[in-house]
Design a protein around this motif. Sequence first.
Motif, short mmCIF file in Angstrom:
data_model
loop_
_atom_site.label_atom_id
_atom_site.label_comp_id
_atom_site.label_asym_id
_atom_site.label_seq_id
_atom_site.Cartn_x
_atom_site.Cartn_y
_atom_site.Cartn_z
N PRO A 167 0.82 -1.23 0.00
CA PRO A 167 0.00 0.00 0.00
C PRO A 167 0.85 1.27 0.00
N ALA A 168 1.93 1.29 0.78
CA ALA A 168 2.80 2.47 0.81
C ALA A 168 3.50 2.68 -0.52
N LEU A 169 3.93 1.59 -1.13
CA LEU A 169 4.59 1.69 -2.43
C LEU A 169 3.62 2.21 -3.49
N ALA A 170 2.38 1.74 -3.43
CA ALA A 170 1.37 2.21 -4.39
C ALA A 170 1.12 3.70 -4.23
N ALA A 171 1.14 4.17 -2.99
CA ALA A 171 0.95 5.60 -2.75
C ALA A 171 2.07 6.44 -3.33
N GLN A 172 3.26 5.83 -3.47
CA GLN A 172 4.41 6.52 -4.05
C GLN A 172 4.50 6.33 -5.56
N GLY A 173 3.50 5.65 -6.13
CA GLY A 173 3.52 5.40 -7.56
C GLY A 173 4.45 4.28 -7.96
#
Length: 260
Positions: A167-173
């Motif tokens: 989820p955190a990686l997705a938030a960073q694109g």
Amino acid sequence: MAETPDPTSLAEFARRHDPDRFLCALFAPAGSREAIFTLIAFNHELARAREAAREPMMVLIRLQWWRDAVEEAVAGKPARRHEVAGPLSRAIGAGSLDPAALLALIEAREADETGEEAVPLLERLRGTAGGLAAATGRLLGAPDTSSEGLRQIGTAYGVAGTLRSLPALAAQGRDPLPEGEDPVRAGQALARKGLEVLESGRKLLASLPSRAVAAALPGVLARRDLQRVLRPDWQPGAPAAPRGAGDRLAVTWAGLRGRA
């Protein structure tokens, strides 16, 4: 003269920013813990380069700053004014940390920025999380024959950490899973590969001395995390559950036995 934190402050830095590896480090000989905390802190700063600067060129500039800090310490120059650079310089000067291993960790991060799409995920994790595990084993006196096993265990921990951080990686694109594939299937396939790497690493560590077991303990957490991903109810978009007593007890039991 650059200010350097005392060992207690350095331990707190490691505990706050990398609680998993901090817990594992507690099972290292007392005289080696400060060096491990320094290595953990150094690794955190390298990883933070991408979080603090999204543009690849700015990330590379931050990584070069750390390369210069290592090389200056080797040359005997005064440490830079930074809460991690000071202890890092001291550990290098004392011979506790191998400058070549530190530079290899930087190079792995640089490769991540200059050729991320071309470099497979497992290969990148082998250089970062895997390299950190191998460097930890080296400073704990593990024989050279243990290096590959520790590197594989560290790689598996990196896989588990990647899946926990989706989820955190997705938030960073940033999406480490293959584009166009079902994310659950892709994530579970990656987890199975991580478990294979973990088991391969453990088989190579049959003769790991107990004084170096702290370097392999992240594998205990990796196994538990990867097995959670393989549960039918796993969802890649859901935040990872916080570490519980079961995780801490598993590490503690392995650490006390001296076997990971």
